[in-house]
Every structure is written in structure tokens, then in C-alpha cells.
Design an enzyme around this catalytic site. Structure first.
Site, PDB file in Angstrom:
ATOM      1  N   LYS A 126       0.901  -1.156  -0.043  1.00 52.73           N
ATOM      2  CA  LYS A 126      -0.213   0.047  -0.255  1.00 52.73           C
ATOM      3  C   LYS A 126       0.840   1.245   0.247  1.00 52.73           C
ATOM      4  O   LYS A 126       2.065   1.307   0.477  1.00 52.73           O
ATOM      5  CB  LYS A 126      -0.919  -0.016   1.177  1.00 52.73           C
ATOM      6  CG  LYS A 126      -2.157   0.871   1.076  1.00 52.73           C
ATOM      7  CD  LYS A 126      -3.342   0.108   0.549  1.00 52.73           C
ATOM      8  CE  LYS A 126      -4.441   1.085   0.133  1.00 52.73           C
ATOM      9  NZ  LYS A 126      -5.547   0.375  -0.322  1.00 52.73           N
ATOM     10  N   ASP A 166      -7.158   4.156  -4.492  1.00 50.87           N
ATOM     11  CA  ASP A 166      -7.795   4.065  -3.261  1.00 50.87           C
ATOM     12  C   ASP A 166      -8.423   5.421  -2.974  1.00 50.87           C
ATOM     13  O   ASP A 166      -8.591   6.308  -3.993  1.00 50.87           O
ATOM     14  CB  ASP A 166      -6.537   3.822  -2.194  1.00 50.87           C
ATOM     15  CG  ASP A 166      -7.398   3.375  -0.767  1.00 50.87           C
ATOM     16  OD1 ASP A 166      -7.644   2.318  -0.877  1.00 50.87           O
ATOM     17  OD2 ASP A 166      -7.393   4.025   0.064  1.00 50.87           O
TER      18      ASP A 166
HETATM   19  P1  NDP Z   1     -13.005   7.883  -2.662  1.00 51.24           P
HETATM   20  O1  NDP Z   1     -12.058   8.724  -2.797  1.00 51.24           O
HETATM   21  O2  NDP Z   1     -13.460   7.420  -3.980  1.00 51.24           O
HETATM   22  O3  NDP Z   1     -14.139   7.890  -1.942  1.00 51.24           O
HETATM   23  C1  NDP Z   1     -14.097   8.037  -0.345  1.00 51.24           C
HETATM   24  C2  NDP Z   1     -15.532   8.503   0.392  1.00 51.24           C
HETATM   25  O4  NDP Z   1     -15.604   8.482   1.608  1.00 51.24           O
HETATM   26  C3  NDP Z   1     -15.758   9.978  -0.082  1.00 51.24           C
HETATM   27  O5  NDP Z   1     -17.283  10.098  -0.268  1.00 51.24           O
HETATM   28  C4  NDP Z   1     -15.303  10.745   0.963  1.00 51.24           C
HETATM   29  O6  NDP Z   1     -15.891  12.028   1.196  1.00 51.24           O
HETATM   30  C5  NDP Z   1     -15.528   9.905   2.040  1.00 51.24           C
HETATM   31  N1  NDP Z   1     -15.170  10.031   3.360  1.00 51.24           N
HETATM   32  C6  NDP Z   1     -15.680  10.144   4.684  1.00 51.24           C
HETATM   33  N2  NDP Z   1     -14.807  10.645   5.415  1.00 51.24           N
HETATM   34  C7  NDP Z   1     -13.495  10.353   4.935  1.00 51.24           C
HETATM   35  C8  NDP Z   1     -12.369  10.350   5.849  1.00 51.24           C
HETATM   36  N3  NDP Z   1     -12.161  10.700   7.025  1.00 51.24           N
HETATM   37  N4  NDP Z   1     -11.388  10.043   4.715  1.00 51.24           N
HETATM   38  C9  NDP Z   1     -11.403   9.779   3.598  1.00 51.24           C
HETATM   39  N5  NDP Z   1     -12.681   9.782   2.829  1.00 51.24           N
HETATM   40  C10 NDP Z   1     -13.855   9.852   3.536  1.00 51.24           C
HETATM   41  O7  NDP Z   1     -12.486   6.221  -2.191  1.00 51.24           O
HETATM   42  P2  NDP Z   1     -13.069   4.705  -2.511  1.00 51.24           P
HETATM   43  O8  NDP Z   1     -14.389   4.882  -2.771  1.00 51.24           O
HETATM   44  O9  NDP Z   1     -11.976   4.332  -3.524  1.00 51.24           O
HETATM   45  O10 NDP Z   1     -12.297   4.420  -1.096  1.00 51.24           O
HETATM   46  C11 NDP Z   1     -13.348   3.953   0.043  1.00 51.24           C
HETATM   47  C12 NDP Z   1     -12.999   3.011   0.973  1.00 51.24           C
HETATM   48  O11 NDP Z   1     -12.845   1.733   0.144  1.00 51.24           O
HETATM   49  C13 NDP Z   1     -11.508   3.011   1.457  1.00 51.24           C
HETATM   50  O12 NDP Z   1     -11.413   2.565   2.880  1.00 51.24           O
HETATM   51  C14 NDP Z   1     -10.633   2.151   0.447  1.00 51.24           C
HETATM   52  O13 NDP Z   1      -9.435   1.998   1.354  1.00 51.24           O
HETATM   53  C15 NDP Z   1     -11.706   1.131   0.319  1.00 51.24           C
HETATM   54  N6  NDP Z   1     -11.307   0.322  -0.797  1.00 51.24           N
HETATM   55  C16 NDP Z   1     -11.126   0.966  -1.869  1.00 51.24           C
HETATM   56  C17 NDP Z   1     -11.242   0.028  -3.079  1.00 51.24           C
HETATM   57  C18 NDP Z   1     -11.144   0.616  -4.391  1.00 51.24           C
HETATM   58  O14 NDP Z   1     -10.961  -0.271  -5.439  1.00 51.24           O
HETATM   59  N7  NDP Z   1     -11.338   2.039  -4.690  1.00 51.24           N
HETATM   60  C19 NDP Z   1     -10.944  -1.475  -2.896  1.00 51.24           C
HETATM   61  C20 NDP Z   1     -11.014  -1.631  -1.722  1.00 51.24           C
HETATM   62  C21 NDP Z   1     -11.314  -0.998  -0.729  1.00 51.24           C
HETATM   63  P3  NDP Z   1     -15.063  13.507   0.724  1.00 51.24           P
HETATM   64  O15 NDP Z   1     -15.235  13.036  -0.787  1.00 51.24           O
HETATM   65  O16 NDP Z   1     -15.948  14.503   1.266  1.00 51.24           O
HETATM   66  O17 NDP Z   1     -13.575  13.207   1.250  1.00 51.24           O
HETATM   67  O1  2IT Z   2      -8.014  -1.485  -0.738  1.00 50.53           O
HETATM   68  C1  2IT Z   2      -7.965  -2.078  -1.825  1.00 50.53           C
HETATM   69  O2  2IT Z   2      -7.807  -3.226  -2.092  1.00 50.53           O
HETATM   70  C2  2IT Z   2      -7.556  -1.166  -2.954  1.00 50.53           C
HETATM   71  N1  2IT Z   2      -7.734   0.231  -2.723  1.00 50.53           N
HETATM   72  C3  2IT Z   2      -7.683  -1.574  -4.189  1.00 50.53           C
HETATM   73  C4  2IT Z   2      -6.129  -2.124  -4.625  1.00 50.53           C
HETATM   74  C5  2IT Z   2      -5.972  -2.745  -6.149  1.00 50.53           C
HETATM   75  O3  2IT Z   2      -4.620  -2.988  -6.358  1.00 50.53           O
HETATM   76  O4  2IT Z   2      -6.762  -2.819  -6.835  1.00 50.53           O
END
Ligand code: NDP
Ligand code: 2IT
Length: 444
Positions: A126, A166
């Protein structure tokens, strides 16, 4: 002292001020007790748990860049290469002001077990930075990404370490990072995933984490005598994971009534309008107040509150520790039957324990959100073959992987006498493959 407790004490001692990392390690080590106890002396002699909780390599570097006013800015950046036991390091890059080494380590540690659960050959890593893309111009984001990659490119490669998106790292950032990697190395290779479709990306990667979350949740519900259709669902977050979780939940016949961002949350009595949400978040990069303003059935509330809304299923999809004990009590009081983590470690340890003790089906993030990285691994395969599969092919493979993950965590829980405890099942199933590969490869 039991070996798992010795190792946990050492992790806390050697990694001060990293509470999220301690939390992630604690949960895994607690689950592994029955596995370790079967062979405690052998594992202690091999220092298996010390090795699995210590990253193979941790890179810390500065990222200087120039903002639109001509001011030089400097950010802290990280890449933690946690484990290459079963494949090249694989995991996302988080861009958010809260990022620090402890957060990247907790995410890298979780990633090792998650990637193992996918059944695909990917190790865990990461990275990220405390750079905040919010409110920056495209040129500023590009300047940051180019500078970040100027350092990072020395340590990554299609068969070495393959970063992805992420929080805060989406298609735009991946594009700038990829361009700079190519310019610096001259290589057109699958060094990043989540790429755009015109330069090596995979169909369905954008949707994969949210869709995968629902595929696993639906299988968990089905195996426990329920179904998604007709359920009321609360979702937190309004980013990549949340948007496609909402979309798939609706396709499966559920009604999703909430989404949130870091300022507030929306309750939509008619069910979330996912096209409007995409327009507000993906196109305009705006706040949820704009969603509420455009939608008569939606009420906007400042602060937190999603998990206080009555629901059958809760899907936390924003960030770590966003669902606490008080939320868990409210969910139980309202008759919630299932919680599945779209985000990484969104539920506190106390909340997780409370939910499971009260009979709520609980799918931990390292299983439930593994669809994103699994589809990243499918993107790597397509890049290696210099081919691309159709959306339907990728989506079918994703679904099969998520259903497979559910059954492997379910069976691991049963094998170790904790049937229905999917937290333990995920930790054990993820661990066994990594531990086996580590033992086979000797002391490295
Ligand atoms: P994005 O940046 O696309 O979205 C994050 C969302 O969470 C936004 O709506 C954000 O709001 C909100 N949020 C609220 N509080 C917080 C905070 N304290 N810190 C950060 N964000 C906050 O991220 P993802 O949707 O990609 O990721 C969301 C979660 O899923 C994370 O935990 C990530 O690690 C996990 N994840 C993501 C994957 C992926 O493929 N993208 C895969 C597996 C897990 P605002 O816009 O106002 O900041
Ligand atoms: O937390 C996660 O699994 C991710 N943000 C996706 C990682 C990846 O390599 O697609």
C-alpha cells in the site's frame, strides 16, 4: 505468554503511535489463535508471525511540487511493500491529508490477507501521501503525481509492485502517474491498475469493488436464508466503492436510502438516484449538498448519521473506524441483519464484536471489498496477454471470485470451530496460503 500475544506486544512496542496498524494486527492475531496453537513451537521457531507482521520494505520520501501560485509545496509519501510471498506487491495509493505511515501499514497488512483470499497470485502493499487532491486544479494534481512517480518508479514494475487507486486516487490520478512512469522508464507495461480503457485498463474495474461487495453480501445472505431483494440498505461514502455498491444493490432489488461524504450525509426516501450521484461526484467533483438540492426526496444532514437510520443491511464504504459501538447498538436496535465492509476496517473492534454477539451477519473488508483488487489482478492478466476481455467476462469472473471467497471464509470458520464468524474465517483462510508460501520459500 501465548506466541500470538508475544508478537502483538512486540508490534505495539516497535510501532509506537500507529493505532490503526495495532488494531488491524490485533484482529488478525486474535483470529489466528486456534491455527497457531496447533503448532505453536514450530511457528515460534520460524518467527512466522514476526515476519508476517513486519513489512518486507518501507519507503518514505518527499514529494515537492509547484502550486498554481508558484509556491513550492512538499508532501510526505509512502510505499509499504508488505509481503511478496504469493506474488508481486499489490495495493492502492491513498491521497488524503490524514495519511501517515501507520495508516499505510494497516492498509498494507490487510491487503496481504485480502489478496490471498482472491486466490490470485498477488502479494500485499500500500502507498500514498498526505497530499489532498480536493480543491486542487488538474495541473496541480498532475504536478504532484509526476513528482510522486519520479521517486516511486524506482521501486515498482509489472512483476515487482503494482499500485492502484484508493481514497483520493481515481482515474485522473492513475492516468498522470502512468504517463510519468512510461516517460521515465520507456516501458509500456501493466505497472498500475485502474488505468483508463484506452491505455490498458480493464472493463469493470471501476465498478468492481462495489459490485464485488454486493456479490459477496448476496451470497452471505442467501446461505443464511435471506436475499437482497426488498431489503433497505444504508451506504456510507459517496466515492468509487459507494457509488457502485449503490448501483449493484439496486440492480439486485434493494432500496438504498443513504450516502455520505466527509461533510454530511443524505437520506433519500425514494432511494438514491445513482445517475445523479455519479454526475455530482464523478463529473462535477462536488459536495452532496448539490445532490440534495437537485432531488426533492432527499434530506441533507451535516456530520455523521448514516448508521442511525433503520435498515436491514449496512454497507460502510467510506473510511476506517467510521462505524463505532454506538452505531452498532443503533443497527441492532433497528433490526439490521447484515453488515458488509466496503471500506477497509470501517468498523471498530468493539462495534464488530457487538454486532457479531447480537447475531448480525458480518462480512469483513478483507473479504467483502476484495473485488477491487481481484479485478486489478484480472487487469494485470489482460495486460500480460495483451488482450482485453468484455465487461461481461470480467464481471462473471468477479462474481465467481466473490462467491468463492465467501465459501472459503465460511469453510475456514467451520474448520476451526467458529462457524459463522467470517472475521476469523477470512483471517484464517487468508493467512494459511501466505504462511504456506513463506514456509516453502525458507527464511527470506
Ligand atoms: P473515494 O476517494 O472514491 O471515496 C471516499 C469517500 O469516503 C468519499 O465520499 C469521502 O468523502 C468519504 N469519506 C468520509 N470521511 C472520510 C475520511 N475521513 N477520509 C476519507 N474519505 C472519507 O475512495 P474509495 O471509494 O475508493 O475508497 C473508500 C474505501 O474503500 C476506503 O476505505 C478504501 O481503502 C476502500 N477500498 C477501495 C477500493 C477501490 O478499489 N477503490 C478497493 C477496496 C477497498 P469526501 O469526498 O468528502 O472526502
Ligand atoms: O484496498 C484495496 O484493495 C484497493 N484500494 C484496491 C487495490 C488494487 O490494487 O486494486
Amino acid at each position: 505468554m501465548a506466541y500470538v500475544d508475544e508478537v502483538y506486544a512486540r508490534v505495539v512496542r516497535e510501532n509506537p503511535s500507529q493505532p490503526e496498524f495495532h488494531q488491524a494486527v490485533r484482529e488478525v492475531l486474535d483470529s489466528l489463535r486456534p491455527v497457531i496453537e496447533r503448532n505453536e513451537e514450530k511457528h515460534r521457531r520460524e518467527a512466522l508471525l514476526e515476519r508476517i507482521t513486519m513489512p518486507e520494505r518501507q519507503l518514505l520520501f518527499r514529494v515537492p511540487w509547484v502550486d498554481d501560485k508558484g509556491q513550492v509545496q512538499v508532501n510526505n509519501a509512502y510505499r509499504v511493500q508488505f509481503s511478496s510471498a504469493i506474488g508481486p506487491y499489490k495495493g492502492g495509493l491513498r491521497l488524503h491529508p490524514s495519511v501517515n505511515l501507520g495508516i499505510i501499514k494497516f492498509l498494507g497488512f490487510e491487503q496481504v490477507f485480502k489478496n490471498s483470499l482472491t486466490g490470485l497470485p498477488i502479494g500485499g502493499g500500500k502507498g500514498g501521501s498526505d497530499f489532498d487532491p480536493k480543491g486542487k486544479s488538474d495541473r496541480e494534481v498532475m504536478a504532484f503525481c509526476q513528482s510522486f512517480m519520479t521517486e516511486l518508479h524506482k521501486y515498482i514494475g509489472a512483476d515487482v509492485d503494482v499500485p492502484a487507486g484508493d481514497i483520493g486516487t481515481g482515474a485522473r490520478e492513475i492516468g498522470y502517474l502512468y504517463g510519468q512512469y512510461k516517460r521515465l522508464t520507456g516501458k509500456y507495461e501493466g505497472v498500475l491498475t485502474g488505468k483508463g480503457l484506452t491505455y490498458g485498463g480493464s472493463l469493470a474495474r471501476t465498478e468492481a469493488t462495489g459490485y464485488g461487495l454486493l456479490y459477496l453480501t448476496e451470497e452471505m445472505l442467501r446461505c443464511n436464508g435471506h436475499e437482497m431483494a426488498g431489503k433497505t440498505v444504508v451506504v456510507s461514502g459517496a466515492g468509487n466503492v459507494a457509488i457502485y455498491a449503490v448501483q449493484k444493490a439496486q440492480q439486485l432489488g434493494a432500496k438504498v436510502v443513504t450516502v455520505s461524504d466527509s461533510n454530511g450525509w443524505v437520506y433519500d426516501s425514494e432511494g438514491i438516484d445513482v445517475e445523479l450521484l455519479r454526475e455530482v461526484k464523478e463529473v462535477r467533483r462536488a459536495r452532496l449538498t448539490e445532490y440534495a438540492a437537485a432531488r426533492p426526496s432527499a434530506q441533507y444532514h451535516e456530520g455523521r448519521g448514516v448508521f442511525r437510520v433503520a435498515c436491514d443491511v449496512a454497507l460502510p464504504c467510506a473510511t476506517q473506524n467510521e462505524l463505532d459501538l454506538e452505531d452498532a447498538k443503533a443497527l441492532v436496535e433497528h433490526g439490521c441483519i447484515a453488515v458488509a465492509e466496503g471500506a477497509n476496517m470501517p468498523t471498530t473492534l468493539e462495534a464488530t464484536e457487538y454486532l457479531m454477539a447480537h447475531g448480525v451477519l458480518f462480512a469483513p473488508g478483507k473479504a467483502a471489498n476484495a473485488g477491487g483488487v481481484a479485478t486489478s489482478a484480472l487487469e494485470m492478466s489482460q495486460n500480460s496477454m495483451r488482450m482485453s476481455w468484455t465487461f461481461e467476462e470480467v464481471d462473471r469472473k468477479l462474481r465467481d471470485i466473490m462467491v468463492g471467497i465467501f465459501h472459503s471464509i465460511d469453510e475456514a470458520a467451520k474448520d476451526y470451530g467458529v462457524a459463522g464468524n467470517y472475521v476469523a474465517g477470512a483471517n484464517i483462510a487468508g493467512f494459511l496460503k501466505v504462511a504456506n508460501a513463506m514456509e516453502a520459500q525458507g527464511v527470506v
